[in-house]
Design a protein around this motif. Structure first.
Motif, PDB file in Angstrom:
ATOM      1  N   ALA A  12       0.682  -1.158  -0.165  1.00  0.00           N
ATOM      2  CA  ALA A  12       0.406   0.203  -0.351  1.00  0.00           C
ATOM      3  C   ALA A  12       0.894   1.389   0.522  1.00  0.00           C
ATOM      4  O   ALA A  12       2.092   1.067   0.600  1.00  0.00           O
ATOM      5  N   ALA A  15       0.822   6.879   2.127  1.00  0.00           N
ATOM      6  CA  ALA A  15       0.111   7.667   2.527  1.00  0.00           C
ATOM      7  C   ALA A  15      -1.299   6.780   3.381  1.00  0.00           C
ATOM      8  O   ALA A  15      -1.558   7.225   4.421  1.00  0.00           O
ATOM      9  N   LYS A  16      -1.807   5.834   2.947  1.00  0.00           N
ATOM     10  CA  LYS A  16      -2.565   4.727   3.477  1.00  0.00           C
ATOM     11  C   LYS A  16      -2.275   4.138   4.625  1.00  0.00           C
ATOM     12  O   LYS A  16      -2.563   4.162   5.228  1.00  0.00           O
ATOM     13  N   VAL A  17      -0.601   3.483   4.514  1.00  0.00           N
ATOM     14  CA  VAL A  17      -0.116   3.105   5.587  1.00  0.00           C
ATOM     15  C   VAL A  17      -0.289   4.300   7.211  1.00  0.00           C
ATOM     16  O   VAL A  17      -0.987   3.818   7.988  1.00  0.00           O
ATOM     17  N   TRP A  18       0.165   5.248   6.651  1.00  0.00           N
ATOM     18  CA  TRP A  18       0.507   6.851   7.493  1.00  0.00           C
ATOM     19  C   TRP A  18      -1.085   6.812   8.605  1.00  0.00           C
ATOM     20  O   TRP A  18      -0.678   6.658   9.050  1.00  0.00           O
ATOM     21  N   ALA A  19      -1.436   6.573   7.726  1.00  0.00           N
ATOM     22  CA  ALA A  19      -3.517   7.159   8.154  1.00  0.00           C
ATOM     23  C   ALA A  19      -3.582   5.905   8.801  1.00  0.00           C
ATOM     24  O   ALA A  19      -3.622   6.370  10.107  1.00  0.00           O
ATOM     25  N   GLN A  20      -3.815   5.470   8.483  1.00  0.00           N
ATOM     26  CA  GLN A  20      -4.104   4.093   9.354  1.00  0.00           C
ATOM     27  C   GLN A  20      -2.867   4.088  10.378  1.00  0.00           C
ATOM     28  O   GLN A  20      -3.150   3.727  12.013  1.00  0.00           O
ATOM     29  N   ASP A  23      -3.557   6.982  13.170  1.00  0.00           N
ATOM     30  CA  ASP A  23      -5.239   7.078  13.433  1.00  0.00           C
ATOM     31  C   ASP A  23      -5.952   6.691  14.815  1.00  0.00           C
ATOM     32  O   ASP A  23      -5.718   5.464  14.907  1.00  0.00           O
ATOM     33  N   GLU A  74       4.403  10.955   6.465  1.00  0.00           N
ATOM     34  CA  GLU A  74       4.778   9.980   5.710  1.00  0.00           C
ATOM     35  C   GLU A  74       5.818   9.222   5.710  1.00  0.00           C
ATOM     36  O   GLU A  74       6.316   8.236   4.836  1.00  0.00           O
ATOM     37  N   THR A 102       5.165   0.172   0.748  1.00  0.00           N
ATOM     38  CA  THR A 102       5.616   0.912   1.903  1.00  0.00           C
ATOM     39  C   THR A 102       6.562  -0.354   2.588  1.00  0.00           C
ATOM     40  O   THR A 102       5.809  -1.159   2.603  1.00  0.00           O
ATOM     41  N   VAL A 141      -4.508  -2.246   5.298  1.00  0.00           N
ATOM     42  CA  VAL A 141      -4.246  -1.458   4.574  1.00  0.00           C
ATOM     43  C   VAL A 141      -4.708  -1.592   3.057  1.00  0.00           C
ATOM     44  O   VAL A 141      -4.541  -1.109   2.216  1.00  0.00           O
ATOM     45  N   THR A 142      -4.217  -3.274   3.001  1.00  0.00           N
ATOM     46  CA  THR A 142      -3.782  -3.579   1.964  1.00  0.00           C
ATOM     47  C   THR A 142      -5.291  -4.724   0.706  1.00  0.00           C
ATOM     48  O   THR A 142      -6.188  -4.504   1.688  1.00  0.00           O
TER      49      THR A 142
END
Length: 142
Positions: A12, A15-20, A23, A74, A102, A141-142
């Motif tokens: 992924a 940005a998507k990994v960082w968002a999770q 959170d 990120e 990532t 995230v995947t």
């Protein structure tokens, strides 16, 4: 001192990994040692922010008072905290983009008199928890 680390390639974008990863309301869905944030995660998430986390490691509950030491969106989230029995805990999450995926690395460090008494067991338990956390994070995230 006991040092631990784990690394995984997550399919992924960063940005998507960082968002999770940042959170904090869903931290327990992926972080294998997390049991709760008594007052919520750091708000806002910035260098110098403080927060308290309840954790469980080696079957023992612990409360850690964290401070955000380094933050680069990120890329890096590094936190350092004080736990029970004067143990200092440091955790650093590093994200490196890799061809649409990532590379995520988690480095942890435990210091204090109590750590020397159980360093071997602590390393084994913490490393297993980091590996499990990365597996769960990838699944979200995947």
């Amino acid at each position: 001192m006991a040092e631990v680390s784990a690394e995984a390639r997550i399919e992924a974008p960063a940005a998507k990994v960082w968002a999770q990863l940042t959170d904090f309301t869903s931290y327990g869905r992926w972080n294998a040692t997390h049991t709760g944030f008594p007052e919520g995660g750091p708000e806002p998430l910035e260098t110098g922010a403080t927060f308290t986390e309840n954790m469980k490691l080696m079957g023992f509950p612990a409360e850690v008072a964290w401070t955000v030491e380094e933050l680069e969106a990120e890329r890096v989230l590094a936190i350092k905290g004080k736990g029970p029995m004067s143990v200092t805990v440091a955790t650093r999450y590093s994200l490196t983009p890799a061809d649409g995926a990532t590379k995520v690395r988690i480095d942890g460090e435990f210091t204090g008199a109590a750590v020397s008494l159980m360093a071997g067991k602590l390393k084994d338990s913490a490393t297993a928890a980091l590996d499990e956390s990365l597996r769960r994070l990838a699944g979200l995230v995947t």
